[in-house]
Scaffold this motif. Structure first.
Motif, short mmCIF file in Angstrom:
data_model
loop_
_atom_site.label_atom_id
_atom_site.label_comp_id
_atom_site.label_asym_id
_atom_site.label_seq_id
_atom_site.Cartn_x
_atom_site.Cartn_y
_atom_site.Cartn_z
N PHE A 111 11.47 -7.52 6.54
CA PHE A 111 10.39 -6.75 7.14
C PHE A 111 10.82 -5.33 7.47
N GLY A 112 12.05 -5.17 7.95
CA GLY A 112 12.56 -3.85 8.29
C GLY A 112 12.65 -2.93 7.08
N GLY A 113 13.07 -3.49 5.95
CA GLY A 113 13.14 -2.70 4.72
C GLY A 113 11.77 -2.24 4.24
N LEU A 114 10.79 -3.13 4.39
CA LEU A 114 9.43 -2.77 4.02
C LEU A 114 8.90 -1.65 4.90
N LEU A 115 9.15 -1.74 6.21
CA LEU A 115 8.72 -0.69 7.11
C LEU A 115 9.43 0.63 6.82
N MET A 116 10.70 0.55 6.52
CA MET A 116 11.46 1.78 6.23
C MET A 116 10.94 2.46 4.98
N ARG A 117 10.62 1.68 3.94
CA ARG A 117 10.04 2.28 2.74
C ARG A 117 8.69 2.91 3.03
N GLY A 118 7.91 2.28 3.91
CA GLY A 118 6.62 2.84 4.29
C GLY A 118 6.77 4.17 5.01
N VAL A 119 7.73 4.24 5.92
CA VAL A 119 7.97 5.49 6.65
C VAL A 119 8.46 6.58 5.70
N GLU A 120 9.32 6.20 4.77
CA GLU A 120 9.79 7.17 3.79
C GLU A 120 8.65 7.68 2.91
N GLY A 121 7.71 6.80 2.56
CA GLY A 121 6.55 7.22 1.76
C GLY A 121 5.66 8.19 2.52
N VAL A 122 5.46 7.93 3.80
CA VAL A 122 4.66 8.84 4.63
C VAL A 122 5.36 10.18 4.74
N ASP A 123 6.68 10.15 4.96
CA ASP A 123 7.44 11.39 5.06
C ASP A 123 7.36 12.19 3.77
N HIS A 124 7.43 11.51 2.64
CA HIS A 124 7.33 12.19 1.34
C HIS A 124 5.94 12.84 1.18
N ALA A 125 4.90 12.15 1.60
CA ALA A 125 3.54 12.70 1.49
C ALA A 125 3.38 13.93 2.37
N VAL A 126 3.95 13.89 3.58
CA VAL A 126 3.86 15.03 4.49
C VAL A 126 4.63 16.22 3.92
N ALA A 157 -1.73 12.97 2.95
CA ALA A 157 -0.74 12.87 4.02
C ALA A 157 -1.39 12.40 5.32
N ARG A 158 -2.58 12.91 5.61
CA ARG A 158 -3.28 12.52 6.84
C ARG A 158 -3.63 11.03 6.82
N LEU A 159 -4.15 10.55 5.69
CA LEU A 159 -4.52 9.14 5.59
C LEU A 159 -3.30 8.22 5.68
N GLN A 160 -2.22 8.61 5.03
CA GLN A 160 -1.01 7.79 5.10
C GLN A 160 -0.44 7.76 6.51
N LEU A 161 -0.49 8.88 7.21
CA LEU A 161 0.01 8.92 8.58
C LEU A 161 -0.87 8.09 9.50
N GLN A 162 -2.18 8.18 9.34
CA GLN A 162 -3.08 7.35 10.16
C GLN A 162 -2.85 5.86 9.90
N PHE A 163 -2.65 5.50 8.65
CA PHE A 163 -2.39 4.10 8.31
C PHE A 163 -1.09 3.63 8.95
N PRO A 179 0.81 -1.22 0.00
CA PRO A 179 0.00 0.00 0.00
C PRO A 179 0.85 1.26 0.00
N TRP A 180 2.14 1.15 0.37
CA TRP A 180 3.00 2.33 0.43
C TRP A 180 3.82 2.52 -0.82
N ASN A 181 3.79 1.58 -1.70
CA ASN A 181 4.56 1.68 -2.92
C ASN A 181 3.67 1.15 -4.04
N ASN A 182 3.60 1.85 -5.13
CA ASN A 182 2.67 1.48 -6.19
C ASN A 182 3.17 0.33 -7.06
N GLY A 183 4.31 -0.26 -6.72
CA GLY A 183 4.83 -1.37 -7.50
C GLY A 183 4.81 -2.65 -6.71
N PRO A 184 5.04 -3.76 -7.37
CA PRO A 184 5.08 -5.04 -6.66
C PRO A 184 6.34 -5.15 -5.82
#
Length: 98
Positions: A29-44, A72-78, A17-22
């Motif tokens: 797991f840590g890399g996936l979480l880090m990409r998610g946090v980076e995506g939220v930061d980019h949206a903010v 940004a709000r929805l991504q942060l809540q997620f 859900p945080w990256n539009n690609g497969p």
């Protein structure tokens, strides 16, 4: 039945859900979480840039600013809900008796 032919099938691909690609199923797991946090930061950051651009009078339509803020709000809540579930799972594991 030929069992060897099953081994030739590629591993399934999941969509993040945080990256539009497969993403590969072998990713850690840590890399996936880090990409998610980076995506939220980019949206903010994008929403802050949209608000700043609107405030200084750039050619930024108000609906685009509201869309950026809501995204940004929805991504942060997620991300916060994912964090809560991870913490809850960790606490459950710590309560287990061996």
């Amino acid at each position: 039945m030929n069992i060897e032919s099953i081994a030739l099938i590629d591993a399934p691909r999941l969509s993040s859900p945080w990256n539009n690609g497969p993403i590969a199923t072998t990713q850690d797991f840590g890399g996936l979480l880090m990409r998610g946090v980076e995506g939220v930061d980019h949206a903010v950051q994008a929403s802050e840039a949209a608000v700043t651009g609107f405030a200084i009078g750039d050619d930024m339509p108000p609906h685009q600013v509201m869309l950026a803020l809501e995204d940004a709000r929805l991504q942060l809540q997620f991300a916060l809900q994912v964090r809560a579930k991870i913490v809850e799972g960790y606490q459950e594991l710590m309560r287990m008796q061996i």
